[in-house]
Each structure stands twice: as structure tokens, then as C-alpha cells.
Design an enzyme around this catalytic site. Structure first.
Site, PDB file in Angstrom:
ATOM      1  N   TYR A 130       0.860  -1.188   0.000  1.00  0.00           N
ATOM      2  CA  TYR A 130       0.000   0.000   0.000  1.00  0.00           C
ATOM      3  C   TYR A 130       0.896   1.237   0.000  1.00  0.00           C
ATOM      4  O   TYR A 130       1.778   1.375   0.856  1.00  0.00           O
ATOM      5  CB  TYR A 130      -0.919   0.031   1.222  1.00  0.00           C
ATOM      6  CG  TYR A 130      -1.911   1.182   1.155  1.00  0.00           C
ATOM      7  CD1 TYR A 130      -3.178   0.984   0.619  1.00  0.00           C
ATOM      8  CD2 TYR A 130      -1.567   2.463   1.583  1.00  0.00           C
ATOM      9  CE1 TYR A 130      -4.090   2.032   0.526  1.00  0.00           C
ATOM     10  CE2 TYR A 130      -2.459   3.513   1.480  1.00  0.00           C
ATOM     11  CZ  TYR A 130      -3.716   3.289   0.958  1.00  0.00           C
ATOM     12  OH  TYR A 130      -4.610   4.343   0.848  1.00  0.00           O
ATOM     13  N   GLN A 284      10.163  16.674  10.295  1.00  0.00           N
ATOM     14  CA  GLN A 284       9.167  15.713  10.769  1.00  0.00           C
ATOM     15  C   GLN A 284       7.783  16.337  10.848  1.00  0.00           C
ATOM     16  O   GLN A 284       6.786  15.748  10.431  1.00  0.00           O
ATOM     17  CB  GLN A 284       9.566  15.192  12.148  1.00  0.00           C
ATOM     18  CG  GLN A 284       8.827  13.950  12.568  1.00  0.00           C
ATOM     19  CD  GLN A 284       9.052  12.802  11.603  1.00  0.00           C
ATOM     20  OE1 GLN A 284       8.125  12.266  11.036  1.00  0.00           O
ATOM     21  NE2 GLN A 284      10.311  12.435  11.381  1.00  0.00           N
ATOM     22  N   HIS A 287       5.221  16.597   7.835  1.00  0.00           N
ATOM     23  CA  HIS A 287       4.547  15.403   7.319  1.00  0.00           C
ATOM     24  C   HIS A 287       3.033  15.488   7.441  1.00  0.00           C
ATOM     25  O   HIS A 287       2.301  15.183   6.501  1.00  0.00           O
ATOM     26  CB  HIS A 287       5.013  14.163   8.098  1.00  0.00           C
ATOM     27  CG  HIS A 287       6.175  13.465   7.486  1.00  0.00           C
ATOM     28  ND1 HIS A 287       6.103  12.786   6.298  1.00  0.00           N
ATOM     29  CD2 HIS A 287       7.458  13.329   7.912  1.00  0.00           C
ATOM     30  CE1 HIS A 287       7.284  12.263   6.014  1.00  0.00           C
ATOM     31  NE2 HIS A 287       8.124  12.580   6.973  1.00  0.00           N
ATOM     32  N   GLU A 352       9.982   6.584  16.896  1.00  0.00           N
ATOM     33  CA  GLU A 352      10.161   6.013  15.563  1.00  0.00           C
ATOM     34  C   GLU A 352      11.545   6.376  15.029  1.00  0.00           C
ATOM     35  O   GLU A 352      12.291   5.516  14.560  1.00  0.00           O
ATOM     36  CB  GLU A 352       9.072   6.552  14.638  1.00  0.00           C
ATOM     37  CG  GLU A 352       9.201   6.099  13.198  1.00  0.00           C
ATOM     38  CD  GLU A 352       8.217   6.828  12.281  1.00  0.00           C
ATOM     39  OE1 GLU A 352       8.002   6.343  11.160  1.00  0.00           O
ATOM     40  OE2 GLU A 352       7.679   7.886  12.693  1.00  0.00           O
ATOM     41  N   HIS A 353      11.885   7.664  15.074  1.00  0.00           N
ATOM     42  CA  HIS A 353      13.203   8.150  14.650  1.00  0.00           C
ATOM     43  C   HIS A 353      13.890   8.808  15.843  1.00  0.00           C
ATOM     44  O   HIS A 353      13.289   9.651  16.509  1.00  0.00           O
ATOM     45  CB  HIS A 353      13.082   9.192  13.538  1.00  0.00           C
ATOM     46  CG  HIS A 353      12.273   8.741  12.362  1.00  0.00           C
ATOM     47  ND1 HIS A 353      10.941   9.093  12.196  1.00  0.00           N
ATOM     48  CD2 HIS A 353      12.591   7.965  11.300  1.00  0.00           C
ATOM     49  CE1 HIS A 353      10.491   8.563  11.069  1.00  0.00           C
ATOM     50  NE2 HIS A 353      11.468   7.874  10.504  1.00  0.00           N
ATOM     51  N   ASP A 386      15.319   8.306   5.343  1.00  0.00           N
ATOM     52  CA  ASP A 386      14.027   8.303   4.657  1.00  0.00           C
ATOM     53  C   ASP A 386      14.154   7.907   3.204  1.00  0.00           C
ATOM     54  O   ASP A 386      13.236   7.307   2.633  1.00  0.00           O
ATOM     55  CB  ASP A 386      13.383   9.695   4.737  1.00  0.00           C
ATOM     56  CG  ASP A 386      12.672   9.943   6.053  1.00  0.00           C
ATOM     57  OD1 ASP A 386      12.500   8.976   6.825  1.00  0.00           O
ATOM     58  OD2 ASP A 386      12.288  11.095   6.302  1.00  0.00           O
ATOM     59  N   GLU A 440      -0.482 -34.445  30.534  1.00  0.00           N
ATOM     60  CA  GLU A 440      -1.398 -33.524  29.876  1.00  0.00           C
ATOM     61  C   GLU A 440      -2.723 -34.178  29.505  1.00  0.00           C
ATOM     62  O   GLU A 440      -3.585 -33.545  28.893  1.00  0.00           O
ATOM     63  CB  GLU A 440      -0.734 -32.926  28.632  1.00  0.00           C
ATOM     64  CG  GLU A 440       0.452 -32.033  28.963  1.00  0.00           C
ATOM     65  CD  GLU A 440       1.010 -31.298  27.747  1.00  0.00           C
ATOM     66  OE1 GLU A 440       0.576 -31.595  26.621  1.00  0.00           O
ATOM     67  OE2 GLU A 440       1.865 -30.410  27.952  1.00  0.00           O
ATOM     68  N   HIS A 445      -1.149 -39.170  22.161  1.00  0.00           N
ATOM     69  CA  HIS A 445       0.205 -38.652  21.987  1.00  0.00           C
ATOM     70  C   HIS A 445       1.212 -39.711  22.446  1.00  0.00           C
ATOM     71  O   HIS A 445       2.204 -39.984  21.766  1.00  0.00           O
ATOM     72  CB  HIS A 445       0.405 -37.371  22.800  1.00  0.00           C
ATOM     73  CG  HIS A 445      -0.084 -36.122  22.133  1.00  0.00           C
ATOM     74  ND1 HIS A 445      -1.395 -35.943  21.800  1.00  0.00           N
ATOM     75  CD2 HIS A 445       0.574 -34.995  21.739  1.00  0.00           C
ATOM     76  CE1 HIS A 445      -1.540 -34.749  21.236  1.00  0.00           C
ATOM     77  NE2 HIS A 445      -0.345 -34.152  21.175  1.00  0.00           N
TER      78      HIS A 445
END
Length: 463
Positions: A130, A284, A287, A352-353, A386, A440, A445
Site C-alpha cells: 500500500y 518531521q 509530514h 520512531e526516529h 528516509d 497432559e 500422543h
């Protein structure tokens, strides 16, 4: 103007507020809309995709116009400058070289008694990328998402991106656009995709591109339609509707992350250049109105200089209103007592940065535990990462760097365990498996091992 904070408790509260800025009641309302879109696309396929493209994007398309044609792809190269093409190709080479270093390697280990253990990595069959669009263009996002998928060896990669409003129809409402359509031509000419985006896609090896965005694009990739194929993994950032759609289809498909508004945190000391720091904060904030720009500094004088420099650089900024809104709501300058305190606050925020504009950034690196990407030194602005340094710019936001990582080759791969036991090796552990299985309450098993054991004379194994 960016506010300067000097109290630790106030700074902690402000950073929490900024970090959690997407946790609002408005999301509940938007999620209901997204659920409706997802359900409609799952039931009605292309019909629903076209309906919501008309409703939300004012785009009137036929199913045949969803896919970008070969002639459009060819024409895109004629519409970009040589300088831009060269930059895209350099970025592609850098990003590819970096991600080729990160391809997981399958391995096996041979142990005694012919026991073989290992791990096998394989790519998914189909990936969906996307790319945000509309009036903006993000060729860098194309490269950052498509190249790791290609390096991983994904056989089929498709891209979805919302087109720009058709020429001559910007600003018209739905009824006005419909009035311009002739009864014989089901729609106007398909809206264009930014040529830089189309060129970046082709340079990254993608030619299957669909002009659709929003939640309906995510739904189409998750469920498949008559035109758009169902994929296994969806990656790429988008608005809140795209993010919520990815959240809701997770489980039906894999996703990279739930990307929120972008953010940068700069740690600076007395050696930092206030002009550089201000520019990085603005880079930043421009944006998005919800982008966060934060400075933590040990120097109160630097704090004031950066505050003034931000105002100066904003004077003729082409995105001034948007940028000022981001700074007013989600921008802060915090004066701290020490670099150690700055690292503590940064780790709690998990940006994030993260930029380290300090005297010895490599020494400070040992104090950093949580960050999506770390930019070392005053000559390394976030813009380097970036666009073309190589590491991925699709990063965890809103504190997710505490547990998540950047998009990479691994996003498009999965691993299978390899286990092989010889009869001798199985016999050696049969009793322990029997004990665990019965503990168990799973007798079959235990039987699945017991029945493979050698017959004992006079015994009955039920064979």
C-alpha cells in the site's frame, strides 16, 4: 511556538500525551466505518471497491480501469526528470544492497543418533504493497516496501495506491462529476497515478498496480476481488482508515505494523547546531498535523536558540499552516539535567526516529534500548534514512519500538521447523514423552510413540 519544559514530571506527562495521541474516542467511530467497508468488499468484490472509491475519493472507474495499464507505465518514464530517475535508481541500489544482508538463511543441525533439527525459510506467495497517494507522492515508500519483498523472493507483488483527482474535476462534488459523464462512457478517463510512483514501482520490479486506496484497497488485498488478487501479507503506511483496516484484517493476512503518525526525537547537547536541530524538527512536523517533533537537550541556551530558529525557518515554509499545527499540538522542547536523563525519557517514549546530536553519540548508543531507527551524529539527518541510506524507513510508531522493528525481508518470509528422529533417537526419549503426554491427559500422543517402539518378547503392544 514550541514550548520549553524544564520539569521532569511535566516532561514525562507531555511525552506520554504525545506518544498516545492516536488513542482517542474518534477511532471507535472510524472503526465502525472500516468494518462496513471490509464486509462489503468481502461480499461484493469489485462492485464494493468501485462504490467506495466513488464515495470517498470521488473517482468514477470501471473494473477495467482499476489496473494501471502498460501504456501508463511506459509513459511515466517520459514524465520524470533524469535527475529524479537517477535518484530513484541510486536509492533502489542502496536499499537492495542493505536488505540482501538481512535474508534469513535456512539451516540444519546434525546431532547424535541421526537426529536432525533445523529451520527452513520461504517467502510468502503474494504480497500487497500500500502506497499513500492522492495529492501527494511517495516513491520512497514504494522502494522501501517493494524491494525487501523482491529480495525475499516473493513471486507475486501487487501495489495499490489512490489516484489524484482527475484533471478538471478537483473540487467538484459527486453530482457535478456525474453530470460530466456521458451515458455511453461509464466513467471519465481514469485518474492518473503520480509518475514518480510508477517509475519507482517499475524500478523495484513491480508492474501490477491498482488505482485504489483507503480501507477498500486493504479489503481487496485481504479478501481478493474479481480484479485484485488476495495476498498473504500487506505492508505500507496510510491514514487512520488504512491502519484500522490492516488491524481488522490481521489474521486473514499478515501485516507489517499498525503505523501511526510519524515522529522524531532529537537528543542534543551544547555541541549541537541549533539550525540543524530546528530543520530536523521541521522535517518531521511537515509530514502531517499529527506528526510529533521533540527535542531533549542538556543546554537551556540551545533550547531557546532552537525555539527561535524554528520560527525563522517557518517564515516562508510552503507547508507552514500544517507544520505549525503539528508543532503546536505535538511538538516540545525538554531541558534535562544529563544525557542519561535524556536517554531514560527517550527509552520511555520509544521514538520512531531518534537523532543523537551530541558530542559522543557512539558512547551514548549504549544507553538507548528502544528506537525504530537511530541517526548518529550531526551529519546524519533523518532524511538520509528516509530516502537512500538503505535501512527501511517503515518503522514502529507510538511507542511500538519497545517490542517491534523496522519492515524488512523477514516481513515477507516465514519459517518452518525441520525435525527428523531415527528409531534409536526416538527410543531414547520415548519414556519422557510418555510421561509428559499422560501428564497432559493426551493418551494418543503417548501411543503415537509407544506403538513405534520395538516389540518386547511376551509383550502386547496392540499390534
Amino acid at each position: 511556538m514550541l514550548r520549553i519544559i524544564t520539569q521532569r514530571t511535566e516532561a514525562e506527562a507531555e511525552l506520554r500525551r504525545i506518544r498516545d495521541r492516536t488513542s482517542t474516542d474518534q477511532i471507535v467511530h472510524k472503526e465502525a466505518t472500516v468494518r462496513e467497508v471490509l464486509q462489503a468488499v468481502q461480499r461484493q468484490g469489485d462492485r464494493a471497491v468501485l462504490h467506495y472509491t466513488q464515495e470517498f475519493d470521488r473517482q468514477f472507474l470501471t473494473p477495467e480501469q482499476l489496473r494501471v495499464s502498460g501504456s501508463e507505465l511506459d509513459a511515466a518514464y517520459q514524465q520524470v526528470s533524469k535527475e529524479l530517475l537517477d535518484a530513484i535508481q541510486l536509492a533502489r541500489a542502496q536499499i537492495e544492497a542493505f536488505h540482501r544482508q538481512r535474508v534469513p538463511k535456512s539451516w540444519v543441525q546434525f546431532k547424535e543418533d541421526e537426529v536432525v533439527l533445523g529451520k527452513r525459510y520461504t517467502p510468502v506467495d503474494r504480497a500487497g504493497i500500500y502506497v499513500p497517494g492522492g495529492r501527494a507522492a511517495y516513491p520512497s515508500t514504494v522502494l522501501m516496501n517493494a524491494i525487501p519483498a523482491k529480495v525475499a523472493g516473493v513471486p507475486r507483488i501487487v501495489m495499490v495506491t489512490p489516484p489524484a483527482p482527475p484533471a478538471g474535476h478537483i473540487g467538484l462534488d459527486e453530482s457535478e462529476i456525474k453530470s460530466n459523464l456521458s451515458p455511453t462512457s461509464a466513467s471519465i478517463s481514469p485518474a492518473p497515478i503520480n509518475p514518480a510512483v510508477l517509475v519507482a514501482a517499475q524500478e523495484a520490479g513491480i508492474s501490477e498496480i491498482y488505482r485504489v486506496g483507503g480501507a477498500q484497497a486493504i479489503a481487496a488485498l485481504a479478501y481478493g476481488t474479481e480484479t485484485i488478487p488476495k495476498v498473504d501479507v500487506i505492508t505500507g503506511p496510510g491514514n487512520i482508515y488504512v491502519t484500522l483496516a490492516k488491524k481488522l484484517v490481521y489474521g486473514t493476512v499478515g501485516i507489517d505494523s499498525l503505523a501511526g503518525p510519524s515522529e522524531v526525537l532529537v537528543i542534543a547537547d551544547t555541541t549541537a547546531n541549533p539550525v540543524y536541530v530546528a530543520a530536523d524538527l521541521l522535517a518531521q512536523a511537515e509530514h502531517d498535523p499529527m506528526a510529533a517533533a521533540i527535542l531533549l537537550t542538556t543546554d537551556a541556551v540551545l533550547a531557546q536558540k532552537v525555539q527561535a530558529e524554528v520560527e525563522w525557518q517557518l517564515r516562508d515554509h510552503p507547508r507552514r499552516l500544517l507544520t505549525e499545527k503539528a508543532l503546536a499540538h505535538y511538538g516540545s522542547i525538554v531541558v534535562v539535567d544529563s544525557i542519561a536523563e535524556a536517554a531514560e525519557l527517550s527509552n520511555e517514549f520509544a521514538p520512531e526516529h531518534l537523532e543523537l546530536e551530541v558530542d559522543d553519540p557512539w558512547a551514548m548508543l549504549d544507553l538507548i534500548r528502544h528506537a525504530g531507527a537511530i541517526f548518529i551524529g550531526s551529519s546524519t539527518p533523518e532524511a538520509v534514512g528516509d530516502y537512500l541510506a538503505g535501512p527501511n524507513h517503515t518503522l514502529p510508531t507510538s511507542g511500538a519500538a519497545r517490542y517491534a522493528s523496522a519492515l524488512g525481508v523477514e516481513t515477507f518470509m516465514k519459517h518452518s521447523s525441520i525435525i527428523s528422529y531415527s528409531p534409536t533417537a526416538l527410543q531414547k526419549v520415548a519414556n519422557q514423552i510418555d510421561v509428559l503426554a499422560n501428564a497432559e491427559g493426551l493418551p494418543s500422543h503417548a501411543d503415537s510413540v509407544r506403538l513405534r517402539m520395538p516389540r518386547r518378547e511376551g509383550g502386547n503392544q496392540g499390534l
